[in-house]
Motif scaffolding. Structure first.
Motif, PDB file in Angstrom:
ATOM      1  N   ILE A 279       7.792   0.257   8.044  1.00  0.00           N
ATOM      2  CA  ILE A 279       7.349  -1.130   8.189  1.00  0.00           C
ATOM      3  C   ILE A 279       8.588  -1.970   8.466  1.00  0.00           C
ATOM      4  O   ILE A 279       9.588  -1.860   7.776  1.00  0.00           O
ATOM      5  CB  ILE A 279       6.624  -1.617   6.926  1.00  0.00           C
ATOM      6  CG1 ILE A 279       5.312  -0.851   6.752  1.00  0.00           C
ATOM      7  CG2 ILE A 279       6.374  -3.114   6.992  1.00  0.00           C
ATOM      8  CD1 ILE A 279       4.541  -1.208   5.510  1.00  0.00           C
ATOM      9  N   ASN A 280       8.526  -2.784   9.502  1.00  0.00           N
ATOM     10  CA  ASN A 280       9.614  -3.704   9.814  1.00  0.00           C
ATOM     11  C   ASN A 280       9.553  -4.893   8.857  1.00  0.00           C
ATOM     12  O   ASN A 280       8.507  -5.166   8.268  1.00  0.00           O
ATOM     13  CB  ASN A 280       9.505  -4.185  11.258  1.00  0.00           C
ATOM     14  CG  ASN A 280       9.675  -3.044  12.241  1.00  0.00           C
ATOM     15  OD1 ASN A 280      10.535  -2.192  12.064  1.00  0.00           O
ATOM     16  ND2 ASN A 280       8.839  -3.024  13.263  1.00  0.00           N
ATOM     17  N   ILE A 281      10.646  -5.626   8.753  1.00  0.00           N
ATOM     18  CA  ILE A 281      10.680  -6.748   7.803  1.00  0.00           C
ATOM     19  C   ILE A 281       9.729  -7.871   8.187  1.00  0.00           C
ATOM     20  O   ILE A 281       9.426  -8.717   7.363  1.00  0.00           O
ATOM     21  CB  ILE A 281      12.102  -7.303   7.604  1.00  0.00           C
ATOM     22  CG1 ILE A 281      12.658  -7.882   8.903  1.00  0.00           C
ATOM     23  CG2 ILE A 281      13.014  -6.248   7.030  1.00  0.00           C
ATOM     24  CD1 ILE A 281      13.953  -8.653   8.705  1.00  0.00           C
ATOM     25  N   ASN A 282       9.214  -7.859   9.407  1.00  0.00           N
ATOM     26  CA  ASN A 282       8.268  -8.895   9.826  1.00  0.00           C
ATOM     27  C   ASN A 282       6.821  -8.390   9.836  1.00  0.00           C
ATOM     28  O   ASN A 282       5.943  -9.031  10.404  1.00  0.00           O
ATOM     29  CB  ASN A 282       8.645  -9.437  11.207  1.00  0.00           C
ATOM     30  CG  ASN A 282       8.447  -8.412  12.310  1.00  0.00           C
ATOM     31  OD1 ASN A 282       8.704  -7.227  12.121  1.00  0.00           O
ATOM     32  ND2 ASN A 282       7.999  -8.871  13.463  1.00  0.00           N
ATOM     33  N   GLU A 283       6.551  -7.258   9.172  1.00  0.00           N
ATOM     34  CA  GLU A 283       5.198  -6.686   9.144  1.00  0.00           C
ATOM     35  C   GLU A 283       4.743  -6.464   7.705  1.00  0.00           C
ATOM     36  O   GLU A 283       5.560  -6.176   6.837  1.00  0.00           O
ATOM     37  CB  GLU A 283       5.162  -5.364   9.895  1.00  0.00           C
ATOM     38  CG  GLU A 283       5.500  -5.507  11.361  1.00  0.00           C
ATOM     39  CD  GLU A 283       5.640  -4.177  12.072  1.00  0.00           C
ATOM     40  OE1 GLU A 283       5.547  -4.187  13.304  1.00  0.00           O
ATOM     41  OE2 GLU A 283       5.844  -3.130  11.420  1.00  0.00           O
TER      42      GLU A 283
ATOM     43  N   LEU B  97       0.857  -1.177   0.000  1.00  0.00           N
ATOM     44  CA  LEU B  97       0.000   0.000   0.000  1.00  0.00           C
ATOM     45  C   LEU B  97       0.897   1.232   0.000  1.00  0.00           C
ATOM     46  O   LEU B  97       1.378   1.667   1.042  1.00  0.00           O
ATOM     47  CB  LEU B  97      -0.920   0.013   1.230  1.00  0.00           C
ATOM     48  CG  LEU B  97      -1.860  -1.174   1.389  1.00  0.00           C
ATOM     49  CD1 LEU B  97      -2.703  -1.013   2.646  1.00  0.00           C
ATOM     50  CD2 LEU B  97      -2.746  -1.346   0.168  1.00  0.00           C
ATOM     51  N   SER B  98       1.154   1.755  -1.175  1.00  0.00           N
ATOM     52  CA  SER B  98       2.008   2.932  -1.247  1.00  0.00           C
ATOM     53  C   SER B  98       1.320   4.095  -0.541  1.00  0.00           C
ATOM     54  O   SER B  98       0.097   4.208  -0.533  1.00  0.00           O
ATOM     55  CB  SER B  98       2.315   3.297  -2.695  1.00  0.00           C
ATOM     56  OG  SER B  98       1.125   3.559  -3.397  1.00  0.00           O
ATOM     57  N   ASN B  99       2.098   4.916   0.091  1.00  0.00           N
ATOM     58  CA  ASN B  99       1.615   6.069   0.845  1.00  0.00           C
ATOM     59  C   ASN B  99       0.773   5.697   2.057  1.00  0.00           C
ATOM     60  O   ASN B  99      -0.013   6.495   2.536  1.00  0.00           O
ATOM     61  CB  ASN B  99       0.826   7.033  -0.054  1.00  0.00           C
ATOM     62  CG  ASN B  99       1.660   7.551  -1.189  1.00  0.00           C
ATOM     63  OD1 ASN B  99       2.830   7.850  -1.022  1.00  0.00           O
ATOM     64  ND2 ASN B  99       1.066   7.633  -2.365  1.00  0.00           N
ATOM     65  N   SER B 100       0.943   4.488   2.551  1.00  0.00           N
ATOM     66  CA  SER B 100       0.255   4.096   3.777  1.00  0.00           C
ATOM     67  C   SER B 100       0.763   4.969   4.919  1.00  0.00           C
ATOM     68  O   SER B 100       1.918   5.367   4.948  1.00  0.00           O
ATOM     69  CB  SER B 100       0.540   2.624   4.087  1.00  0.00           C
ATOM     70  OG  SER B 100       0.104   2.304   5.389  1.00  0.00           O
TER      71      SER B 100
ATOM     72  N   ASN C 261      -7.958   3.594   0.200  1.00  0.00           N
ATOM     73  CA  ASN C 261      -8.843   3.728  -0.964  1.00  0.00           C
ATOM     74  C   ASN C 261     -10.175   3.058  -0.650  1.00  0.00           C
ATOM     75  O   ASN C 261     -10.819   3.408   0.314  1.00  0.00           O
ATOM     76  CB  ASN C 261      -8.192   3.186  -2.227  1.00  0.00           C
ATOM     77  CG  ASN C 261      -7.035   4.046  -2.696  1.00  0.00           C
ATOM     78  OD1 ASN C 261      -7.005   5.249  -2.440  1.00  0.00           O
ATOM     79  ND2 ASN C 261      -6.084   3.438  -3.366  1.00  0.00           N
ATOM     80  N   MET C 262     -10.576   2.077  -1.416  1.00  0.00           N
ATOM     81  CA  MET C 262     -11.884   1.440  -1.203  1.00  0.00           C
ATOM     82  C   MET C 262     -11.802   0.157  -0.385  1.00  0.00           C
ATOM     83  O   MET C 262     -12.793  -0.534  -0.204  1.00  0.00           O
ATOM     84  CB  MET C 262     -12.534   1.131  -2.561  1.00  0.00           C
ATOM     85  CG  MET C 262     -12.797   2.374  -3.396  1.00  0.00           C
ATOM     86  SD  MET C 262     -13.895   3.558  -2.608  1.00  0.00           S
ATOM     87  CE  MET C 262     -15.430   2.679  -2.723  1.00  0.00           C
ATOM     88  N   GLY C 263     -10.607  -0.191   0.109  1.00  0.00           N
ATOM     89  CA  GLY C 263     -10.465  -1.452   0.833  1.00  0.00           C
ATOM     90  C   GLY C 263     -10.048  -1.261   2.275  1.00  0.00           C
ATOM     91  O   GLY C 263      -9.636  -0.185   2.693  1.00  0.00           O
ATOM     92  N   LYS C 264     -10.190  -2.328   3.036  1.00  0.00           N
ATOM     93  CA  LYS C 264      -9.705  -2.377   4.414  1.00  0.00           C
ATOM     94  C   LYS C 264      -8.716  -3.525   4.493  1.00  0.00           C
ATOM     95  O   LYS C 264      -8.986  -4.622   4.021  1.00  0.00           O
ATOM     96  CB  LYS C 264     -10.853  -2.613   5.396  1.00  0.00           C
ATOM     97  CG  LYS C 264     -11.755  -1.422   5.547  1.00  0.00           C
ATOM     98  CD  LYS C 264     -12.776  -1.652   6.635  1.00  0.00           C
ATOM     99  CE  LYS C 264     -13.633  -0.402   6.792  1.00  0.00           C
ATOM    100  NZ  LYS C 264     -14.583  -0.555   7.887  1.00  0.00           N
TER     101      LYS C 264
END
Length: 99
Positions: free
Chosen positions: A24-28, A16-19, A60-63
């Motif tokens: 974000i860690n490598i385990n997330e 998700l770009s621009n989240s 956007n339109m998702g969760k």
């Protein structure tokens, strides 16, 4: 990507770009909606591969669930995939620090 020897199921995670969740860690990662709706996320939770659902993010339109993985458990289930992932992360980290 989740697959068996014969079948491709789906991509487990989604970028998700621009989240707003950064860094974000490598385990997330964010879990794709199809992985959740087909029961894959629940199976990974039950197996202990997903340690916890940190939060749910509207994008956007998702969760999307933002989760953390138990990397040792993941390595047990898929040592080859785990090694490929760790090599790609190492490559990205090296190239980010060159900038």
């Amino acid at each position: 990507m989740c697959e068996t020897k014969d079948d491709l199921y789906c991509d487990l995670t989604i970028n998700l770009s621009n989240s707003h969740i950064f860094p974000i860690n490598i385990n997330e990662a964010h879990i794709s909606e199809i992985s959740k709706s087909c029961g894959l996320e629940k199976a990974l939770l039950d197996a202990g591969i997903i340690k916890e659902i940190i939060c749910n993010e509207q994008y956007n339109m998702g969760k999307y669930d933002f989760v953390s993985f138990d990397m040792e458990k993941l390595k047990e289930y898929d040592p080859v995939g785990f090694e490929k992932y760790m090599n790609s992360v190492e490559y990205e980290i090296k190239n980010i620090h060159k900038i």
